[in-house]
Every structure is written in C-alpha cells, then in structure tokens.
Design an enzyme around this catalytic site. Structure first.
Site, PDB file in Angstrom:
ATOM      1  N   SER A  45       7.823   9.289  11.726  1.00 12.11           N
ATOM      2  CA  SER A  45       6.658   9.088  10.869  1.00 12.11           C
ATOM      3  C   SER A  45       7.040   9.267   9.409  1.00 12.11           C
ATOM      4  CB  SER A  45       5.550  10.076  11.247  1.00 12.11           C
ATOM      5  OG  SER A  45       4.623  10.191  10.184  1.00 12.11           O
ATOM      6  N   LYS A  93       0.835  -1.210   0.000  1.00  7.54           N
ATOM      7  CA  LYS A  93       0.000   0.000   0.000  1.00  7.54           C
ATOM      8  C   LYS A  93       0.863   1.251   0.000  1.00  7.54           C
ATOM      9  CE  LYS A  93      -3.009   0.633   3.532  1.00  7.54           C
ATOM     10  NZ  LYS A  93      -3.068   1.898   4.278  1.00  7.54           N
ATOM     11  N   SER A  94       1.916   1.273   0.818  1.00 10.36           N
ATOM     12  CA  SER A  94       2.767   2.470   0.893  1.00 10.36           C
ATOM     13  C   SER A  94       3.445   2.738  -0.444  1.00 10.36           C
ATOM     14  CB  SER A  94       3.854   2.275   1.960  1.00 10.36           C
ATOM     15  OG  SER A  94       3.263   2.207   3.229  1.00 10.36           O
ATOM     16  N   ASP A 148       2.644  -1.251  11.763  1.00 11.15           N
ATOM     17  CA  ASP A 148       1.344  -1.725  11.264  1.00 11.15           C
ATOM     18  C   ASP A 148       1.085  -3.191  11.590  1.00 11.15           C
ATOM     19  OD1 ASP A 148       0.823   0.783  10.261  1.00 11.15           O
ATOM     20  OD2 ASP A 148       1.516   0.314   8.238  1.00 11.15           O
ATOM     21  N   GLN A 185       5.004   9.325   7.018  1.00 15.58           N
ATOM     22  CA  GLN A 185       4.028  10.216   6.369  1.00 15.58           C
ATOM     23  C   GLN A 185       4.461  11.664   6.506  1.00 15.58           C
ATOM     24  OE1 GLN A 185       0.173   9.224   7.939  1.00 15.58           O
ATOM     25  NE2 GLN A 185       0.222   7.160   7.074  1.00 15.58           N
ATOM     26  N   ARG A 239      -5.330   1.774  18.454  1.00 11.08           N
ATOM     27  CA  ARG A 239      -5.090   0.322  18.369  1.00 11.08           C
ATOM     28  C   ARG A 239      -4.645  -0.284  19.701  1.00 11.08           C
ATOM     29  NH1 ARG A 239      -2.497   0.246  12.245  1.00 11.08           N
ATOM     30  NH2 ARG A 239      -4.520   0.410  11.200  1.00 11.08           N
ATOM     31  N   ARG A 286       2.918   5.963  -3.240  1.00 10.65           N
ATOM     32  CA  ARG A 286       4.028   6.771  -3.749  1.00 10.65           C
ATOM     33  C   ARG A 286       4.166   6.647  -5.261  1.00 10.65           C
ATOM     34  NH1 ARG A 286       4.213   5.679   1.423  1.00 10.65           N
ATOM     35  NH2 ARG A 286       5.532   6.872   2.853  1.00 10.65           N
ATOM     36  N   GLY A 309      -4.951   8.011   5.783  1.00  9.94           N
ATOM     37  CA  GLY A 309      -4.049   9.009   6.383  1.00  9.94           C
ATOM     38  C   GLY A 309      -2.860   9.279   5.479  1.00  9.94           C
ATOM     39  N   ARG A 319      -6.918  -3.277  10.187  1.00  9.30           N
ATOM     40  CA  ARG A 319      -5.909  -4.150  10.807  1.00  9.30           C
ATOM     41  C   ARG A 319      -6.459  -4.852  12.057  1.00  9.30           C
ATOM     42  NH1 ARG A 319      -2.150  -3.858   7.253  1.00  9.30           N
ATOM     43  NH2 ARG A 319      -1.613  -1.853   6.327  1.00  9.30           N
TER      44      ARG A 319
HETATM   45  C1  S3P Z   1       2.715   4.837   6.154  1.00  8.87           C
HETATM   46  C2  S3P Z   1       3.388   5.176   7.293  1.00  8.87           C
HETATM   47  C3  S3P Z   1       3.009   4.734   8.641  1.00  8.87           C
HETATM   48  C4  S3P Z   1       2.034   3.563   8.589  1.00  8.87           C
HETATM   49  C5  S3P Z   1       0.956   3.761   7.577  1.00  8.87           C
HETATM   50  C6  S3P Z   1       1.542   3.938   6.187  1.00  8.87           C
HETATM   51  C7  S3P Z   1       3.198   5.360   4.864  1.00  8.87           C
HETATM   52  O1  S3P Z   1       2.415   5.800   9.340  1.00  8.87           O
HETATM   53  O2  S3P Z   1       1.472   3.334   9.853  1.00  8.87           O
HETATM   54  O3  S3P Z   1       0.089   2.646   7.548  1.00  8.87           O
HETATM   55  O4  S3P Z   1       2.808   4.826   3.801  1.00  8.87           O
HETATM   56  O5  S3P Z   1       3.979   6.312   4.884  1.00  8.87           O
HETATM   57  P1  S3P Z   1       3.332   6.950  10.048  1.00  8.87           P
HETATM   58  O6  S3P Z   1       4.271   7.429   9.023  1.00  8.87           O
HETATM   59  O7  S3P Z   1       2.402   8.011  10.467  1.00  8.87           O
HETATM   60  O8  S3P Z   1       3.975   6.250  11.194  1.00  8.87           O
END
Ligand code: S3P
Length: 422
Positions: A159, A13-14, A309, A161, A340, A18, A85, A381
C-alpha cells in the site's frame, strides 16, 4: 458513434496530493502547475490550510508558501477529508510528528475504511492515536510527538498510502526508518522527496530514509495527466469501432502503468510516444485505437498493485473480450471507496455478464452487455466504469448517481462529450 481526437485528461490525483502535502512542509515557495481540480484535492487543501499552511493561486499556478516542517500549527477544528483515503492516511503520518492534537473525520464511506494499517506503525513510532474500534476506523484522534522513534517495518500489504504515511512521519524521526513492501506499490512519494533533496534510498522493495530529512522546495512542480482517469477513455477507444484517441501528458511511472501491460496481453492496439520527464516522473503520449481482437487474460501477483485503481474498468474491457478473465490477489479492492469486488460482480450481473466472486478477485466470461440498473455505491471508479459500459451496450444502462465522479474527475462527462463523434 465513435471516439476521436486528442485529450489531456484530469491531472494525477496521487501526485497532486503529494505536491500539496510535501510543498507545505518544504522550505520555500512552490508553484504547482496543473494541480488536479477535484473534491479530494479540495479536502487536502482545506486541511493543510487548517494546519496553518498558506495556499493560494497565481495565474495558472497553485502557490504553496512552504515554511519548513516545523511550521504546522494545531487546527482549531476537526479536519474533514471527505471521501479521500489518501488525504487522511498521508496527513495522519504528517501530523504524527507534530507536537499537537489533530482530529480527522470523513464522509460515510471514509469513516468505514481501515486505518489500523497506518495506526499500528505510527503508534510504533511514538504517536498517540485513538479512534473508533481502538483506532481501526475514523474519526481518528492523533496526539503527535517530536521527535518520533525510528522504525523497521515489514508492510503486510502493498500500500502506497501506508508507505507514504510512514515516510512522512519518518521525516520527524531521529532514528532509522526502513520499510519493506511485499510488492512494489506506487512510488510518487519517494520520487518527490528525492526531488526535494531528502535522502531516500530504494533498493528492491526496501525503502530507507537517510540523514537529510529537510525538504527544499524545487520551486516548480508540474503534475502530469492521470493514467487512472485516462483508462476510462482508453477502454472506450478500444471498444468502439473506428475510434482513435490521443492522450497527452500521461504519467507513465511503471508502478502505475500496469494497465498498458494488460492492454498488451488483451490485444488492445496502442502506441506510446514522446516520453519526457517532469520532476522525476516520466510522462508521454498514448494513442489507443479500436481493437477488434480482444482476449481474456489472467491477472495476479505483482501486476495487481500496478493496476489496483484500474481493475473496475479492466473488468468492463474483459466483459467485451473473447473468453475468460481471471483476477486474483486483489482482496485490497474490498477496502477502497466501496467493496469493488462485490460492486463489480453485482453490477456486471445486472447487465448480462456471467461472473463469479472470489474472496480475492473475480472471474468474468466475455459476452454482450445488456441494459440494466447500476448501484454505484457512491464510488467514482464504479460510476465511471459503468458510464463507459453504457456507451457500449445497445440497451439502456442506468446509474443511480454519478456525483461521486467529482472526487477525482469533475470534467469526466465534458471530456467524454468532446471526444464523441455521432
Ligand atoms: C493511492 C494509493 C492506492 C490507490 C489510491 C491512491 C495513493 O491505495 O488505490 O487510489 O495515492 O497513494 P493503497 O496505497 O491503499 O493501495
């Protein structure tokens, strides 16, 4: 019942997020193979189309018509990122460098998730951002600016993100961009930017952008399988007698593969084979077997961002292990699709496992799973973790709702059925 066979779980997914976002602002067409099909990815695709990007499909490829970083256009409507998110935070970084207005919203869960973590650095770079509670929670309104200021930013939390939002905004800045992380978080953005010829330097925990901030499409991106999705079936194979499952094409990036270190500490029997590289990311096969001698474990510090995760499904594994498992330094879990820590403590207690809530983690006593009712809090999850618990328990475990699973892994139940031998 046992679990046998081989499987390619849903794509990462990540990396899918991107691949879509970066190829949208790259120069040239990108063919993406194995882009994840899920609600979160649909939301990002829709949002990018609303910003003027042309994204289509040709045979097995998603085709993104990149026209460079100045090609984005103001959307005529609010961008709704659903439950994602990552989608909202990364796109917020992206549009901070565009001279127009963007409004973001999301579902009930996303509208409660903390945004200060990105709003603060993006404001420092010159974007004008407002939102509920002075920009702490969505909806967010961003009036972008070009060029943005440079930034030297000490991230208070690890993080990916936040780091990625700053890097994306940094592509539109003319000054120095330097980010220091307290602990290494997933580095897919850095890897993909490099594969698109952007100067990104990563030394220790310091990430800096060099002067070349123009993205060139690599033409082709292949997305590997998501270790976070594989984790559910890896734990199933470890827990159910006579099981053995081969996982194909799994992304083995060390910033993501902490669960394999946890497996080693807990005596899970597994093997990694046939490692290769695609677009700078290592992928390979993992074989996991039934593991009768599981041990509790203590998890804290730098491993936490590498398993963030996977902690809910690690908690299920720990519930079936000998002795105590202690997880600390994981307060970030409270800010995911649901809290969680609270969800795991409450639901594990419902199914007969002794556990204790810590401000930043959880203590679990290994035992026997009984039946009970599960509140998934609309979190994919939590739902997948307890769906797996229901296979291990002799009594019925009943989940209130499993529709949230579609945000990351719509094929979850089909894949589970394919592996099941009764
Ligand atoms: C992600 C980063 C993580 C992860 C999320 C996906 C990403 O969050 O928990 O499911 O794709 O960058 P954080 O960067 O807020 O820790």
């Amino acid at each position: 019942m046992m679990f046998k066979g081989k499987i390619r779980v849903g794509s990462d997914k990540s990396i899918s997020q991107r691949a879509l976002i970066l190829s949208s602002i790259a120069e040239g067409k990108t063919y993406i193979k194995h882009l994840l099909k899920s609600e979160d990815i649909d939301c990002t695709t829709r949002a990018l189309r609303m910003l003027g990007v042309s994204i289509g499909q040709k045979d097995e490829y998603v085709v993104v018509e990149g026209k460079g970083k100045f090609s984005l256009r103001e959307s005529g409507d609010v961008l709704n990122l659903g439950n994602s998110g990552t989608g909202m935070r990364l796109l917020a970084g992206l549009v901070s460098g565009a001279n127009f207005l963007t409004i973001f919203t999301g579902d009930e869960s996303l509208r409660k998730r903390p945004m200060k973590r990105i709003v603060q650095p993006l404001r420092m770079m010159g974007a004008m951002i407002d939102g509920r509670e002075n920009g702490a929670i969505p909806p967010l309104v961003i009036r972008g600016k070009y060029p943005l200021n440079g930034i030297r930013y000490e991230m208070p939390i690890a993080s990916a993100q936040v780091k990625s939002a700053i890097l994306l905004a940094g592509l539109f800045s003319q000054g120095k961009v330097e980010i220091r992380e307290p602990l290494p978080s997933r580095n897919h953005t850095e890897i993909m930017l490099k594969s698109m010829n952007v100067d990104v330097e990563c030394v220790d925990r310091l990430i800096s952008l060099g002067s070349n901030r123009i993205l060139h499409s690599p033409g082709y991106i292949e997305v590997g399988a998501d270790i976070s999705s594989a984790a559910y079936f890896m734990v199933t194979a470890a827990l159910v007698p006579h099981s053995q499952v081969l996982f194909e094409d799994v992304v083995l990036n060390p910033t993501r593969a902490g669960i394999l270190d946890v497996f080693r500490m807990m005596n899970v029997e597994f093997e990694i084979r046939n490692i290769r590289e695609v677009n700078g990311e290592k992928i390979g096969e993992i074989v996991v077997c039934y593991s009768p001698h599981l041990q509790g474990v203590s998890l804290e510090g730098s491993i936490i961002p590498r398993i963030i995760d996977e902690i809910p499904i690690i908690c299920i594994l720990a519930s079936c292990a000998d002795g105590k498992t202690i997880i600390k330094d994981a307060s970030e879990l409270r800010y995911k699709e649901c809290d969680r820590i609270k969800a795991m403590v409450e639901n594990l207690s419902h199914i007969g496992i002794k556990c204790e809530e810590l401000p930043d983690g959880i203590i679990i006593e290994g035992g026997k799973l009984t039946g009970g009712r599960i509140n998934t809090y609309c979190d994919h999850r939590i739902a997948m973790s307890f769906a797996i618990a229901s296979l291990i328990s002799k009594d019925n475990i009943v989940l209130d709702d499993t529709s949230s699973i579609d945000t990351s892994y719509p094929m979850f139940f089909k894949h589970l059925t394919n592996l099941t031998i009764s």
